[in-house]
Write a protein that holds these residues in place. Structure first.
Motif, short mmCIF file in Angstrom:
data_model
loop_
_atom_site.label_atom_id
_atom_site.label_comp_id
_atom_site.label_asym_id
_atom_site.label_seq_id
_atom_site.Cartn_x
_atom_site.Cartn_y
_atom_site.Cartn_z
N ALA A 290 0.83 -1.21 0.00
CA ALA A 290 0.00 0.00 0.00
C ALA A 290 0.86 1.26 0.00
O ALA A 290 0.57 2.23 -0.70
N ASP A 295 -1.95 7.20 -4.05
CA ASP A 295 -3.27 7.63 -3.56
C ASP A 295 -3.76 6.79 -2.37
O ASP A 295 -4.94 6.81 -2.04
N TRP A 296 -2.89 6.05 -1.75
CA TRP A 296 -3.28 5.28 -0.55
C TRP A 296 -3.69 6.25 0.54
O TRP A 296 -2.95 7.19 0.85
N PRO A 297 -4.86 6.08 1.14
CA PRO A 297 -5.31 7.02 2.18
C PRO A 297 -4.37 6.99 3.39
O PRO A 297 -4.36 6.01 4.14
N THR A 357 -14.77 -0.93 4.41
CA THR A 357 -14.27 -0.29 3.21
C THR A 357 -12.80 -0.69 2.98
O THR A 357 -12.07 -0.96 3.92
N TYR A 359 -9.17 0.00 0.29
CA TYR A 359 -8.49 0.77 -0.75
C TYR A 359 -7.94 -0.23 -1.77
O TYR A 359 -7.30 -1.21 -1.41
N SER A 382 -6.47 -5.71 -2.06
CA SER A 382 -7.34 -4.79 -1.32
C SER A 382 -6.74 -4.55 0.07
O SER A 382 -6.36 -5.50 0.75
N THR A 385 -9.43 -0.11 5.11
CA THR A 385 -9.46 1.26 5.62
C THR A 385 -10.50 1.36 6.73
O THR A 385 -10.82 2.45 7.19
#
Lengths: 395, 519
Positions: A290, A295-297, A357, A359, A382, A385
């Motif tokens: 990740a 753009d990984w939160p 959810t 990412y 996946s 998050t």
């Protein structure tokens, strides 16, 4: 009832209705009362080409550059192995500690080997830390291993690709190209391959000697060693200019394979070439992380979530760290979820996310549209998050 | 046995999932066991690069919207299954090209008025015969309803008195019926273009089957789900799940268990035993009788003979392509084009049933679809989803292919099919292939497990077409508690028949279970 149709129907024979069942009975009476045939050639071919799993053993271990090892594998029972196209991989099932995990390794031998009952893979420990180290330390001559059938779409396809492939690779990404060069050399494939192969220095060229020998004896395979520290055919990194320099005249397909970091650099390098999408094929080697994704939160960083897994009549709750995939979390906990490619493509790990959810990096997004709409994910790519509930192999 | 259900369904194809939904709706505790990791069977899709290929569905009839809602649409409504459907603009374009010379090229629209106008243009004065043709469909449905209501035991006197036309149509082949109502040859040739959907020639396919299909398609129109046929599978699964049905994937049933001569459960490859009052097999009878049933002596001799007397329907061969131009840029205007070398379906079927593959020759019997014509959002902007399908009616593929030559043989077949399309249509496909996948009978055998990779169940012979299979009613019993759904059923193959078979069979199971396990 239509009077018109009745008039026409007068010409039709009503008594034939009564003949339907006797005719049926007469035909069935002719059938032999024997058990049905089940061994049709198409089904046997399907089984030979795509066995559910292959029981192999390590027949030979070959030391390679930088601590890497090649493993020659044979069928435990002897006999032929499932055929493969140069560029395909095997997914191995590995029991390490209390976990059963999978890892994909590209075949790097001539396709004709399968008929002779052998395969070869090459494992570079440093690149795929956990599993790679374990394999190199634990696989010896005689070790029994379980693999999938050959899988993957990173292969030359005549109806689609240009007859000349420009390969770009780094590290273990060389292995599928090694099989392609072997295929060209043995005459089982008839395309040409120019390979731009990036390594650190002349001592770290994985499969370097084999490739050099293949290039020596095979006109349609050209090897270009690009060494960061100089001393190769080219020095420095693989750049747009370098790709342009070696790009063959006329139609050409670009095949790119390497670790995630290299793949990201290559996207920047190939963009200015203006090649149509159908002339670019990609394969990312190694694990999905990740932290490498732009753009990984970030707010998920450092967190550990709770993952509830439903498997048929059992339910488990296991921890799931934000930086690792949902698949890894399940494997770490000793569950045995299905998986194969570990890059989002094959969909073998498809499971329904009933709560929570995740990412999913855009480059690993290969879900069916209806799966997206109905809440299914590919756990191999996946990252959590939030706390999750996942239905694996059941609903 | 730790797990106990009223009904276990083996295989989650169209028939299996629909049966799961109906059974759960009726309150049966139901478990579906599927060896793959999802529902759908042939109703599926697969992703290659930036394309998602539709694996099997060309079009589905009987949906309709609003007042035109068809039977299947109403069934979905009743069960609470929601699928986003898109109307297909035309029925088809049919092209007959002997060599490269086109001798027939007709685009047939959907809808009664447009269809009639088109046929009138092709053969002035034919409307009258076509009105008669379609009236037969109403008589047929009336008769089938009576048969259904009589639970397979119709009163012969009532049939003769009140349903004479139904009785007559039931006994006829499609060609016999077309001739009987006076449909001109040219129109027969056009209507006959759907022949590959039934996998036999018009002299052999039952009028009953063909009439229902053509009425559905021509008059009521046909549809495609917005998110591929996989959406249908997911939607039925979701509804079944909401109704309490359990699903186990990646679980292979290795045995159907019996006790005292009746089915009592199943055993899986990993040794789990599940108790059940009834089992629905969405699996070929060949495999159930030959492999799964624990006590083979229970298979009635009649059923064994029937399997040996039957031959298989079409084995499929499909080339799926993701093209890097839009349909418009490529010049593709039609959703579905049938390309044949002749209008004589008997000759076409003879070729499809040839003992050798036509390698080095010419591909025939092509159905060529471009999904973007129905669904512009089917692929990323600037691209198109294109597929060419053909079928084999004999064992040619079985003989031709070995693991050694597999890749080459399938490429050569695909190559011939693309070349045929390009030459007849004057459209360049080849230069725009970004992704290509080729499914052969071996592929279908791999994923569906059917004998020889057959996709159409058993061949619709004159003695084993829809009429005969319908007239059978319950007179050809199998093992008590064992039921079948799928393409081998009374209504034969296709999405509508298999989905319907699931619904009907679940109701029969309900009767069996309510009756305490007695047929």
């Amino acid at each position: 009832m239509s009077q018109d149709l009745m008039r026409y129907a007068a010409r039709m024979d009503l008594s034939k209705m009564g003949a339907i069942m006797p005719r049926r009975m007469a035909h069935i009476a002719q059938g032999a009362p024997v058990p049905p045939k089940l061994d049709y050639a198409a089904n046997l071919t399907a089984k030979a080409l795509h066995p559910k799993c292959q029981k192999l053993l390590v027949a030979e271990v070959i030391e390679r550059e930088g601590g890497a090892k090649s493993f020659v594998l044979r069928a435990q029972e002897g006999g032929e192995l499932a055929r493969f196209r140069a560029g395909q991989f095997l997914s191995f099932s590995l029991a390490i500690g209390g976990s059963t995990i999978t890892r994909a390794y590209s075949l790097c031998c001539p396709p004709s080997w399968a008929k002779q009952g052998k395969y070869m893979i090459t494992v570079k420990p440093s690149e795929d830390g956990f599993a790679g180290n374990w394999i190199c330390a634990n696989w010896h001559e005689g070790t029994q291993v379980t693999a999938s059938a050959p899988l993957g779409e990173f292969s030359y396809t005549r109806l689609r690709d240009a007859r000349h492939i420009l390969g770009v690779c780094g590290g273990s990404g060389v292995t599928p190209f090694c099989a392609m060069a072997c295929a060209i050399a043995e005459g089982s494939e008839d395309y040409s391959l120019t390979l731009l192969y990036g390594s650190r220095d002349s001592d770290s060229i994985l499969l370097g000697e084999e490739l050099a020998a293949l290039a020596q004896r095979c006109e349609r395979f050209t090897l270009v060693n690009v060494l960061e520290r100089g001393g190769g055919d080219e020095s420095g990194y693989i750049t747009t200019e370098l790709i342009k320099k070696y790009m063959p005249e006329g139609d050409c397909s670009l095949f790119v394979c390497g670790p995630a970091a290299m793949m990201q650099a290559m996207e920047t390098a190939i963009a200015p070439l203006g090649l149509p999408e159908r002339r670019i094929r990609r394969k990312t080697y190694g694990v999905t992380e990740a932290a490498l994704e732009a753009d990984w939160p970030q707010e998920a960083a450092g967190k550990t979530f709770s993952l509830t897994v439903k498997m048929r009549d059992q339910t488990y709750t296991v921890p799931c760290a934000s930086g690792e995939t949902v698949l890894v979390a399940m494997e770490r906990a000793g569950l045995e979820p299905p998986s194969r490619c570990r890059s989002g493509e094959c969909g073998w790990c498809r499971s329904r996310l009933s709560a929570g959810t995740v990412y999913i990096p855009a480059r690993t997004e290969h879900r069916r549209k209806a799966d997206l709409a109905y809440g299914y994910i590919h756990p191999c790519c996946s990252f959590p998050t939030s706390d999750l509930t996942l239905c694996v192999g059941c609903e | 046995m730790g797990n106990k259900y009223d009904l276990v369904i083996v295989g989650a194809g169209n028939g299996g999932t629909m049966a799961a939904c109906r059974a759960s709706m009726m309150g049966l505790k139901t478990l579906v066991i599927e060896k793959h990791n999802m529902v759908g069977g042939a109703a599926t899709s697969f992703v290659r690069g930036r394309f998602e290929f539709e694996a099997s569905l060309h079009e589905i009839p009987d949906f309709g919207q609003g007042a035109e809602r068809g039977n299947l649409g109403r069934l979905f409504d009743e069960l609470g299954i929601q699928v986003d459907m898109l109307l297909i603009p035309d029925a088809f374009r049919t092209i007959v090209a002997e060599g490269d010379t086109v001798t027939m090229d007709v685009t047939v629209p959907h809808g009664r008025e447009a269809f009639m106008a088109c046929m009138e243009e092709q053969s002035p004065g034919c409307s009258k015969s076509l009105e008669l043709y379609f009236e037969g469909a109403r008589e047929l449905e009336r008769g089938l309803n009576y048969l259904g209501a009589s639970r397979g035991k119709p009163d012969p006197e009532v049939l003769r008195r009140d349903y004479p036309i139904f009785c007559k149509i039931m006994s006829m082949s499609t060609a016999e019926y077309l001739r009987a109502v006076g449909v001109p040859q040219k129109i027969q040739d056009i209507i006959g273009a759907y022949w590959p959907y039934q996998g036999s020639d018009l002299e052999t396919i039952d009028a009953s089957r063909y009439l229902l299909m053509t009425e559905g398609y021509f008059l009521a129109g046909a549809y495609m789900p917005k998110l591929r046929s996989h959406e249908i599978a997911n939607a039925i699964q979701k509804r079944s799940r909401e109704l309490g049905c359990d699903f186990w994937y990646e679980t292979e049933v290795t045995k159907i268990l019996t006790k005292k001569g009746a089915v009592c459960g199943v055993e899986t490859k990993d040794g789990r035993r599940v108790e059940a009052c009834a089992v629905i097999a969405n699996v070929f009878p060949d495999i159930v009788y030959g492999k799964l049933l624990d006590d083979k002596s229970l298979v009635p001799a009649f059923e064994r003979k029937k399997i040996q007397a039957r031959s298989y329907g079409f084995r499929g061969f499909s080339v799926y392509m993701g093209l890097d131009r839009t349909a418009e840029e490529l010049g593709i205007k039609d959703y579905n084009v049938f390309i044949n070398s002749s209008a004589d379906t008997k000759e076409l079927f003879r070729q499809a049933a040839a003992p050798e593959l036509p390698l080095g020759g010419r591909a025939d019997n092509l159905s060529c679809t471009c999904l973007n014509i129905v669904n512009p959002e089917a692929t990323p902007p600037g691209t198109a989803h294109f597929a060419i399908t053909t079928g084999f009616a004999a064992d040619a593929w079985d003989k031709a292919v070995t693991p050694e030559n597999y890749v080459r043989v399938k490429r050569e077949m695909a190559d011939m099919m693309i070349e045929r399309y390009e030459k007849v249509m004057g459209i360049d496909i080849r230069s725009h292939i970004e992704e290509i996948a080729i499914a052969t009978p071996v592929t279908f055998a791999r994923y569906m497990g059917t004998p020889q990779g057959v996709i159409y169940g058993y061949h619709s012979s004159r003695w084993d077409g829809m009429s005969a299979r319908t007239m059978v009613g319950g007179s050809e019993p199998t093992v008590p508690g064992l039921f079948f759904v799928g393409a081998h059923g009374a209504r034969l193959s296709g999405f509508l028949p298999t989905l319907t078979s699931g619904d009907i069979t679940a109701k029969q199971v309900m009767g069996y279970v309510m009756g305490g396990g007695k047929a």
